[in-house]
Design a protein around this motif. Sequence first.
Motif, PDB file in Angstrom:
ATOM      1  N   ASP A  83     -10.374  -5.007  -0.614  1.00 22.15           N
ATOM      2  CA  ASP A  83      -9.385  -4.254   0.144  1.00 22.15           C
ATOM      3  C   ASP A  83      -9.360  -4.714   1.597  1.00 22.15           C
ATOM      4  O   ASP A  83     -10.406  -4.951   2.200  1.00 22.15           O
ATOM      5  CB  ASP A  83      -9.708  -2.761   0.111  1.00 22.15           C
ATOM      6  CG  ASP A  83      -9.514  -2.169  -1.276  1.00 22.15           C
ATOM      7  OD1 ASP A  83      -8.636  -2.674  -2.004  1.00 22.15           O
ATOM      8  OD2 ASP A  83     -10.241  -1.217  -1.626  1.00 22.15           O
ATOM      9  N   ALA A  92      -4.619  -8.633  -1.057  1.00 16.91           N
ATOM     10  CA  ALA A  92      -5.756  -8.415  -1.958  1.00 16.91           C
ATOM     11  C   ALA A  92      -5.748  -9.420  -3.105  1.00 16.91           C
ATOM     12  O   ALA A  92      -6.809  -9.803  -3.614  1.00 16.91           O
ATOM     13  CB  ALA A  92      -5.734  -6.985  -2.500  1.00 16.91           C
ATOM     14  N   ARG A 145       0.831  -1.202   0.000  1.00 13.37           N
ATOM     15  CA  ARG A 145       0.000   0.000   0.000  1.00 13.37           C
ATOM     16  C   ARG A 145       0.870   1.258   0.000  1.00 13.37           C
ATOM     17  O   ARG A 145       1.564   1.537   0.985  1.00 13.37           O
ATOM     18  CB  ARG A 145      -0.925   0.032   1.204  1.00 13.37           C
ATOM     19  CG  ARG A 145      -1.953   1.174   1.141  1.00 13.37           C
ATOM     20  CD  ARG A 145      -2.759   1.285   2.414  1.00 13.37           C
ATOM     21  NE  ARG A 145      -3.472   0.061   2.715  1.00 13.37           N
ATOM     22  CZ  ARG A 145      -4.108  -0.163   3.859  1.00 13.37           C
ATOM     23  NH1 ARG A 145      -4.100   0.749   4.816  1.00 13.37           N
ATOM     24  NH2 ARG A 145      -4.711  -1.325   4.056  1.00 13.37           N
TER      25      ARG A 145
END
Length: 339
Positions: free
Chosen positions: A232, A226, A42
């Motif tokens: 998510d 994911a 992320r």
Amino acid sequence: MRVGVDVLDPVLRSSRTVDLGVLTLRISSNLEEFDGYAYFPRPAVPGAEPDEELVCVDLDRDPVDVAELEALADRTLRAKRFRTGYYLSHVFGAPAYLVTRGRRRFVFGRRLERTVWPYFVKTILTAHAIDHGRLHLKAAGFTAGGAATLLVGANAGGKTVFLEQACRAGARFLSNTHTLVLPGPGAGVAVGVPSAVRVREVAPELLASGRARRHIEAGDYIVDPAELFGGDPVASAPVRNVVIANYRPGAPFAFDRIGAADAEAFCEQFASALTMYGLKDDVLAHGGGDALRFAGIVRDMRRRLHDLVSAARCYRATVDMHDATHRAAVLAELAAPLP
């Protein structure tokens, strides 16, 4: 060898600013392609100023005078161990040099991806927890019924299988390894630290596409959660349950409520970041080397752990989560609201 150049102003050829849930970390390297980025699925919000910075300088790409590094290197016990090739726990490698300037950390060495997740992330998160009144745990987590279940356990206790099977059965992924517990109502709020998941087997198409990467330990892979579970991950959730994964082949199914004292004793040894990652010397250094400040930090960690398990439902799980009947029963219990 670079002559007449400030070694703390290296040529940086790549950089990523990543989200660690409770903070952002900029990682930079003098390599165009740095394997250390693969652990972080992320990215931080574009333009965000990082809370911490890590600069990784590969000495095969840009050699530096070792004598100069010796003079600049930190004088902590951890820095001395790095210079012998001992990073943390069982992770060894080539000698490396740590240089800390405020919230900017430099590491000079080779194959430095072996230091980023195994050492720096752990210490950065622990220091953050100390400074902000939070609890850093080695704990996986998922949500079911709108609240978080934290999974702790010894190696080979089934924690990873429990997490994977729960998420494949409809639970939502929160965290794979690191969880920060923030003060809040009840047992507090769990914040997952986004990370790739370490697995033994992956679909061939994930490997071929580069969406799965080889782990630093042979035979394993790291994959964005994911990709494994779809959707998510959950960023945070109130804590409802703490589960000690205690799977033992051949042992009968058991999913038992346990007392807070037993949960606390186990978690102090198998979930506390300080204990699990061998960070006592790093925490002592973070406290300026003051023994009494260190003692106060440890007492605070214990108090926060005590508050967590006292307010949560605690379980010991000797469960084969591949068994559909047992899995359904366990997840239904964990999703049930507190009385």
